[in-house]
Write an enzyme that holds these catalytic residues in place. Structure first.
Site, short mmCIF file in Angstrom:
data_model
loop_
_atom_site.label_atom_id
_atom_site.label_comp_id
_atom_site.label_asym_id
_atom_site.label_seq_id
_atom_site.Cartn_x
_atom_site.Cartn_y
_atom_site.Cartn_z
CG LEU A 14 35.83 45.72 43.60
CD1 LEU A 14 34.85 45.25 44.28
CD2 LEU A 14 36.76 44.99 42.76
N GLY A 17 34.99 45.06 35.20
CA GLY A 17 35.79 44.27 35.28
C GLY A 17 34.99 43.04 35.69
CG HIS A 18 37.49 43.26 39.87
ND1 HIS A 18 37.70 44.74 39.54
CD2 HIS A 18 38.29 43.24 39.65
CE1 HIS A 18 38.73 45.10 39.75
NE2 HIS A 18 39.74 43.96 39.87
CD GLN A 42 49.37 38.73 43.26
OE1 GLN A 42 48.23 38.23 44.04
NE2 GLN A 42 48.42 39.27 42.00
CG ASP A 132 45.08 39.89 35.08
OD1 ASP A 132 46.16 40.10 34.85
OD2 ASP A 132 43.91 40.01 35.04
CD GLN A 135 45.49 36.21 38.37
OE1 GLN A 135 46.94 36.80 38.76
NE2 GLN A 135 44.19 36.57 38.47
CG MET A 166 37.15 48.14 32.08
SD MET A 166 35.91 48.30 33.12
CE MET A 166 34.14 48.94 31.70
CB SER A 167 42.75 47.31 34.10
OG SER A 167 44.25 47.99 35.71
CB SER A 168 42.65 48.09 39.50
OG SER A 168 41.62 47.32 39.85
P1 AMP Z 1 42.54 42.03 40.65
O1 AMP Z 1 41.85 42.66 41.37
O2 AMP Z 1 42.95 42.55 38.75
O3 AMP Z 1 43.87 40.92 40.65
O4 AMP Z 1 41.44 40.98 39.57
C1 AMP Z 1 41.32 39.99 39.41
C2 AMP Z 1 39.98 39.18 38.97
O5 AMP Z 1 39.18 40.21 38.23
C3 AMP Z 1 41.59 38.18 37.98
O6 AMP Z 1 40.58 37.19 37.55
C4 AMP Z 1 40.87 39.60 36.84
O7 AMP Z 1 41.98 38.38 35.12
C5 AMP Z 1 39.75 40.10 36.68
N1 AMP Z 1 39.67 41.02 35.88
C6 AMP Z 1 40.86 42.27 35.85
N2 AMP Z 1 40.28 43.14 35.18
C7 AMP Z 1 39.36 42.70 34.28
C8 AMP Z 1 38.48 43.14 32.69
N3 AMP Z 1 38.95 43.72 32.49
N4 AMP Z 1 37.36 42.14 32.33
C9 AMP Z 1 36.95 41.14 33.50
N5 AMP Z 1 38.12 40.51 34.15
C10 AMP Z 1 39.38 41.03 34.39
#
Ligand code: AMP
Length: 258
Positions: A14, A17-18, A42, A132, A135, A166-168
């Site tokens: 996390l 963003g999350h 997925q 996403d 998605q 932001m991204s994991s």
């Molecule tokens: P994930 O863990 O990547 O599957 O993301 C879980 C949720 O968090 C999804 O709805 C993503 O679109 C959202 N998410 C991921 N990165 C961001 C971000 N940088 N800003 C906003 N939402 C995000």
């Protein structure tokens, strides 16, 4: 306020963003439930699944601090009993381009897990990130078809101060690659300011990104919600990007007239 559950599905690792989704859900619900599940269905690439970051203890601390009420950590066997019927949802035209083209089966996996989550959790509200974007469009179709009682919230992308979405996956970038990554958003913003010249500018952007070590997978100007190619500015549109930096797949987008 009536008791209501806001649901935030995640795959863990996390970041802010999350947590912004959790904060938003807290403001609009009595309880927030967050799921952490790295959904095998997925991932079309087993290496990508294996390398997906897993940071459960840190995640739980962040969620406690953000005020999540409960965290759901299912095992694949809990979610997917062998008797589970397949979900039939027509994703056309979202099932042929962009993420669907480069990650075959990805959205079928997303639909499968979310159908299950929504059935089990029965949230009043569900929160997703526009980072996403494709998605989000798929989830809209799923909710329209099977869960019209769920209020869907599509929330803005949270960015690092230098603009990187932001991204994991960002934690897999070394310092050198990390310093080049913000170029993606810079280029998307530049393309956005010069839409009528998109065709020519697209090539300039692909080359500029390559000089930063970023290999473009797709970069397109599209109409929403169908993601068909845009040719003239007007209406709800977006520019979508996916590419690789140091072997890490990054996606981003900018919305036009959201
Ligand atoms: P994930 O863990 O990547 O599957 O993301 C879980 C949720 O968090 C999804 O709805 C993503 O679109 C959202 N998410 C991921 N990165 C961001 C971000 N940088 N800003 C906003 N939402 C995000």
């Amino acid at each position: 306020m009536h008791a209501s559950t806001g649901f935030v599905p995640t795959m863990g690792a996390l970041h802010q963003g999350h947590l912004d989704l959790v904060t938003r859900a807290r403001a609009e619900n009595t309880h927030v439930l967050v799921s952490i599940f790295v959904n095998p269905a997925q991932f079309n690439n087993p290496e990508d699944l294996k390398k997906y970051p897993r940071t459960l203890l840190a995640d739980l601390e962040k969620l406690r601090d953000a005020g999540a009420y409960a965290v759901y950590l299912p095992l694949p066997a809990d979610l997917y009993p062998s008797t589970l019927a397949q979900v039939s949802l027509n994703l056309h035209p979202l099932d042929s381009a962009f993420e669907s083209r480069f990650r075959p089966g990805h959205f079928e996996g997303v639909v499968k897990v979310l159908h299950r989550f929504f059935s089990v959790v029965q949230p009043a509200h569900a929160y997703f990130g526009l980072k996403d974007l494709q998605q989000c469009l798929v989830v809209e179709k799923l909710v329209d078809a099977f869960f019209p009682q769920i209020n869907l919230h599509l929330c803005p992308t949270t960015r690092e101060p230098d603009g990187l979405a932001m991204s994991s996956r960002n934690m897999r970038l070394g310092p050198e690659a990390r310093s080049h990554a913000p170029e993606i958003y810079r280029q998307l913003q530049w393309l956005c300011r010069n839409l009528p010249l998109f065709g020519t500018n697209r090539e300039i952007t692909v080359q500029a990104l390559a000089t930063h070590g970023i290999e473009t997978e797709y970069l397109d100007w599209v109409n929403l919600p169908d993601l068909n190619p845009a040719e003239t500015p007007g209406g709800r549109q977006a520019i979508l990007f996916a590419g690789y930096l140091q072997g890490v797949r990054l996606i981003d987008n900018v919305l036009i007239n959201p």
